[in-house]
Scaffold this motif. Structure first.
Motif, PDB file in Angstrom:
ATOM      1  N   ALA A 132       0.844  -1.253   0.084  1.00 17.31           N
ATOM      2  CA  ALA A 132       0.012  -0.020   0.027  1.00 17.31           C
ATOM      3  C   ALA A 132       0.834   1.217   0.001  1.00 17.31           C
ATOM      4  O   ALA A 132       0.562   1.781  -0.838  1.00 17.31           O
ATOM      5  N   ARG A 133       1.921   1.101   0.407  1.00 14.48           N
ATOM      6  CA  ARG A 133       2.472   2.203   0.695  1.00 14.48           C
ATOM      7  C   ARG A 133       3.488   2.542  -0.336  1.00 14.48           C
ATOM      8  O   ARG A 133       3.401   3.660  -1.194  1.00 14.48           O
ATOM      9  N   GLU A 134       4.093   1.489  -1.276  1.00 16.91           N
ATOM     10  CA  GLU A 134       4.378   2.211  -2.278  1.00 16.91           C
ATOM     11  C   GLU A 134       3.428   2.693  -3.547  1.00 16.91           C
ATOM     12  O   GLU A 134       3.779   2.731  -4.581  1.00 16.91           O
ATOM     13  N   PHE A 135       2.315   1.503  -3.723  1.00 18.15           N
ATOM     14  CA  PHE A 135       1.222   2.242  -4.514  1.00 18.15           C
ATOM     15  C   PHE A 135       1.130   3.589  -4.276  1.00 18.15           C
ATOM     16  O   PHE A 135       0.259   4.446  -5.242  1.00 18.15           O
ATOM     17  N   LEU A 136       1.127   4.046  -3.190  1.00 14.98           N
ATOM     18  CA  LEU A 136       0.117   5.773  -2.604  1.00 14.98           C
ATOM     19  C   LEU A 136       1.508   6.661  -2.657  1.00 14.98           C
ATOM     20  O   LEU A 136       1.180   7.136  -3.321  1.00 14.98           O
ATOM     21  N   ARG A 137       2.125   6.218  -2.810  1.00 15.12           N
ATOM     22  CA  ARG A 137       3.761   6.424  -2.927  1.00 15.12           C
ATOM     23  C   ARG A 137       4.155   6.656  -4.589  1.00 15.12           C
ATOM     24  O   ARG A 137       4.994   8.243  -4.946  1.00 15.12           O
ATOM     25  N   ALA A 138       3.779   6.138  -5.056  1.00 14.63           N
ATOM     26  CA  ALA A 138       3.674   6.249  -6.561  1.00 14.63           C
ATOM     27  C   ALA A 138       2.745   6.648  -7.452  1.00 14.63           C
ATOM     28  O   ALA A 138       2.623   7.591  -8.598  1.00 14.63           O
ATOM     29  N   HIS A 154       0.620  10.314  -3.268  1.00 12.99           N
ATOM     30  CA  HIS A 154       0.050  10.774  -1.853  1.00 12.99           C
ATOM     31  C   HIS A 154       0.731  10.200  -0.788  1.00 12.99           C
ATOM     32  O   HIS A 154       1.285  11.221   0.323  1.00 12.99           O
ATOM     33  N   LEU A 155       1.772   9.505  -0.943  1.00 11.13           N
ATOM     34  CA  LEU A 155       2.584   9.276   0.813  1.00 11.13           C
ATOM     35  C   LEU A 155       3.533  10.519   1.206  1.00 11.13           C
ATOM     36  O   LEU A 155       3.172  11.015   1.831  1.00 11.13           O
ATOM     37  N   ASP A 156       4.133  10.714  -0.219  1.00 14.42           N
ATOM     38  CA  ASP A 156       5.317  11.422   0.367  1.00 14.42           C
ATOM     39  C   ASP A 156       5.002  12.753   0.219  1.00 14.42           C
ATOM     40  O   ASP A 156       6.282  13.852   1.237  1.00 14.42           O
ATOM     41  N   SER A 157       3.754  13.154   0.032  1.00 18.12           N
ATOM     42  CA  SER A 157       3.003  14.634  -0.127  1.00 18.12           C
ATOM     43  C   SER A 157       2.585  15.201   1.426  1.00 18.12           C
ATOM     44  O   SER A 157       1.844  15.964   1.668  1.00 18.12           O
ATOM     45  N   GLY A 158       2.377  13.577   2.276  1.00 22.07           N
ATOM     46  CA  GLY A 158       2.357  13.643   3.065  1.00 22.07           C
ATOM     47  C   GLY A 158       0.322  13.110   3.642  1.00 22.07           C
ATOM     48  O   GLY A 158      -0.513  13.832   4.566  1.00 22.07           O
ATOM     49  N   LYS A 159      -0.319  13.198   2.622  1.00 25.93           N
ATOM     50  CA  LYS A 159      -2.008  13.247   2.163  1.00 25.93           C
ATOM     51  C   LYS A 159      -2.628  11.867   2.846  1.00 25.93           C
ATOM     52  O   LYS A 159      -3.476  11.511   2.396  1.00 25.93           O
ATOM     53  N   ALA A 160      -1.497  10.783   2.568  1.00 24.11           N
ATOM     54  CA  ALA A 160      -1.362   9.493   3.063  1.00 24.11           C
ATOM     55  C   ALA A 160      -0.813   8.874   3.547  1.00 24.11           C
ATOM     56  O   ALA A 160       0.143   8.766   3.913  1.00 24.11           O
ATOM     57  N   VAL A 161      -1.521   8.221   5.034  1.00 20.22           N
ATOM     58  CA  VAL A 161      -0.568   7.720   5.936  1.00 20.22           C
ATOM     59  C   VAL A 161      -0.714   6.026   6.377  1.00 20.22           C
ATOM     60  O   VAL A 161      -2.168   6.140   5.852  1.00 20.22           O
ATOM     61  N   VAL A 162       0.074   5.065   5.765  1.00 18.63           N
ATOM     62  CA  VAL A 162      -0.598   3.782   6.010  1.00 18.63           C
ATOM     63  C   VAL A 162      -0.076   3.336   7.365  1.00 18.63           C
ATOM     64  O   VAL A 162       1.297   3.315   8.083  1.00 18.63           O
ATOM     65  N   ILE A 163      -0.723   2.353   8.504  1.00 16.92           N
ATOM     66  CA  ILE A 163      -0.507   2.788   9.702  1.00 16.92           C
ATOM     67  C   ILE A 163      -1.146   1.041  10.078  1.00 16.92           C
ATOM     68  O   ILE A 163      -1.768   0.542   9.468  1.00 16.92           O
ATOM     69  N   GLY A 164       0.129   0.212  10.271  1.00 15.24           N
ATOM     70  CA  GLY A 164      -0.247  -1.093  10.581  1.00 15.24           C
ATOM     71  C   GLY A 164      -0.534  -2.233  12.189  1.00 15.24           C
ATOM     72  O   GLY A 164       0.082  -2.254  12.843  1.00 15.24           O
ATOM     73  N   CYS A 165      -1.696  -2.391  11.762  1.00 12.98           N
ATOM     74  CA  CYS A 165      -2.181  -2.857  13.625  1.00 12.98           C
ATOM     75  C   CYS A 165      -4.031  -2.726  12.787  1.00 12.98           C
ATOM     76  O   CYS A 165      -3.942  -2.493  11.921  1.00 12.98           O
ATOM     77  N   ARG A 166      -4.301  -3.674  13.268  1.00 13.80           N
ATOM     78  CA  ARG A 166      -5.699  -3.680  13.602  1.00 13.80           C
ATOM     79  C   ARG A 166      -6.383  -2.301  13.938  1.00 13.80           C
ATOM     80  O   ARG A 166      -5.626  -1.360  14.861  1.00 13.80           O
ATOM     81  N   ALA A 167      -7.407  -1.872  13.207  1.00 16.36           N
ATOM     82  CA  ALA A 167      -8.651  -1.103  13.966  1.00 16.36           C
ATOM     83  C   ALA A 167      -8.498  -1.054  15.713  1.00 16.36           C
ATOM     84  O   ALA A 167      -8.718   0.587  16.425  1.00 16.36           O
ATOM     85  N   GLU A 168      -9.038  -1.874  16.094  1.00 18.73           N
ATOM     86  CA  GLU A 168      -9.488  -2.366  17.339  1.00 18.73           C
ATOM     87  C   GLU A 168      -8.213  -1.568  18.373  1.00 18.73           C
ATOM     88  O   GLU A 168      -8.270  -0.790  19.194  1.00 18.73           O
TER      89      GLU A 168
END
Length: 417
Positions: free
Chosen positions: A133-139, A142-156
């Protein structure tokens, strides 16, 4: 720039959706397999936390498989519906903080960024998919611009978001499973809604994408054609094998038929003439107000039905499908057998035995969906079919039906893990 993009956005011309996509499972190697039991199974004594942890680990591990995500991405009905919904509702998204529960490949996070969100936090518990997901959003910028952040965890397990106030203003998630509720991901979405979204105040209303879901039912017959499990073809094959081997294969055929009827099927109903009744809505979920307790108990996910037969045939199964709606637009995603196919297909809940119906028959009963007690990712489907009535003898509720024998059974969609 965002406004120009939205103004020029058009849905791609509708093409025939590949049946091969619709027939793929969300599991790499197997489709969900069901089991049937008598209603009233004993409640297991207590809950084993180790078992629950293993079940969740297996569930999240299954989404490490990129074929699963490829199947969902290839489902153009599903994916374009989300894009269109977010684009049409850009006033609910523009310059707001969003959260994507179970972001997977990151495609819905991308769509939310594309619609002008200030920042979108994608939560993903499958560790291997976070890097994808990070590489997709970077490509996609969105990632480097700070508009998207991927957090690796359960929502709970996330107490707050890394933003001012720690809460988002809209939530997007593709949580729907087979028969709408298989895998019980909706429970995680509701938990995130309650803890990670802004509270409603000063006229501000938290937005959920989607915000409503409905489950539908219709009667199904195998007729004279091979059914979804190809049992008619199997009968012919067994007959040929019986003659080849010089033996009677009937007991084996009967056992296979009995086993088939003891489990639901996820299949594409391509020939809608097999639907022998009109359809009815079993229940409608408002995701802004639905509670986790209502979901867990089945209180909000049960409903009665009255179906009028439209042809004389044997009722072999009930066909279930769902649709979801999105806020701020008239966008709707449907898995109806009368709509373009999706990877969800339809769910056939087989009756223990065929029930003959005539053109003047009216079928009444109740269906209840709830998480399985042994594995909350599995889905119990409890069906009650009252004695067949006639259209002129319409009753207003189950309580008005004369006492008599009824057909009551429970089937379970499970992962066979």
């Amino acid at each position: 720039e965002t406004a120009d993009r939205i103004a020029s956005f058009e849905l791609a011309p509708k093409q025939q959706h590949a049946v091969s996509v619709a027939k793929q499972s969300r599991s790499c190697s197997r489709s969900p397999i069901g089991r049937q039991s008598e209603t009233g199974n004993a409640n297991p004594n207590g809950t084993c936390s180790d078992r629950v942890d293993k079940q969740d680990a297996a569930y999240f591990d299954s989404y490490q498989c990129l074929e699963v995500h490829a199947t969902m991405l290839a489902d153009r009905v599903r994916t374009l519906a989300y894009r269109l919904a977010l684009m049409r509702a850009y006033r609910l998204v523009y310059r707001r903080i969003g959260i994507d529960i179970g972001c997977g490949s990151g495609i819905l996070t991308h769509f939310a960024c594309e619609a002008g969100a200030r920042v979108v936090y994608g939560l993903e518990a499958a560790a291997g998919m976070c890097s994808v997901a990070r590489e997709f959003l970077r490509a996609n910028g969105h990632l480097d611009s700070g508009k998207a952040v991927v957090i690796g965890c359960r929502a709970e397990s996330l107490n707050e978001l890394p933003c001012d106030g720690g809460r988002a203003e809209f939530l997007v998630s593709e949580w729907m499973g087979y028969c709408l509720l298989y895998e019980n991901m909706l429970s995680s979405v509701l938990d995130a809604r309650d803890r990670l979204l802004r509270e409603i105040d000063d006229g501000f209303e938290v937005q959920m994408f989607p915000n409503r879901a409905r489950l539908f039912i219709a009667g199904y017959t195998c007729g004279d054609q091979p059914d979804a499990d190809n049992s008619s073809v199997l009968d012919e094959d067994m007959d040929l094998l019986g003659r080849l081997y010089g033996c009677n294969m009937t007991p084996i055929v009967d056992a296979i038929e009995l086993q088939k009827r003891s489990r639901p099927s996820v299949a594409l109903v391509e020939d809608t003439s097999h639907l022998i009744t009109d359809s009815a809505t079993l229940f409608c979920l408002n995701l802004a107000s639905l509670t986790k307790s209502e979901l867990a108990s089945g209180q909000a996910t049960s409903g009665t039905f009255q179906l009028d037969a439209i042809q004389c045939a044997n009722l072999d199964a009930f066909c279930l499908w769902f649709d979801v709606e999105f806020p701020g637009s008239n966008t709707r995603l449907s898995t109806s057998p009368f709509s373009e196919p999706t990877h969800w297909q339809q769910t056939l809940v087989w009756l223990p035995r065929s029930v003959p119906v005539s053109i003047d028959s009216r079928l009444s009963g109740q269906v209840c969906l709830s998480p399985n007690r042994l594995n909350s990712r599995d889905l119990d489907i409890e069906v009650t079919l009252l004695p067949v009535g006639v259209k002129d003898g319409l009753v207003e509720s189950l309580a008005d039906v004369d006492a008599g024998e009824e057909l009551k059974f429970t089937v379970t969609l499970d992962s066979c893990a």
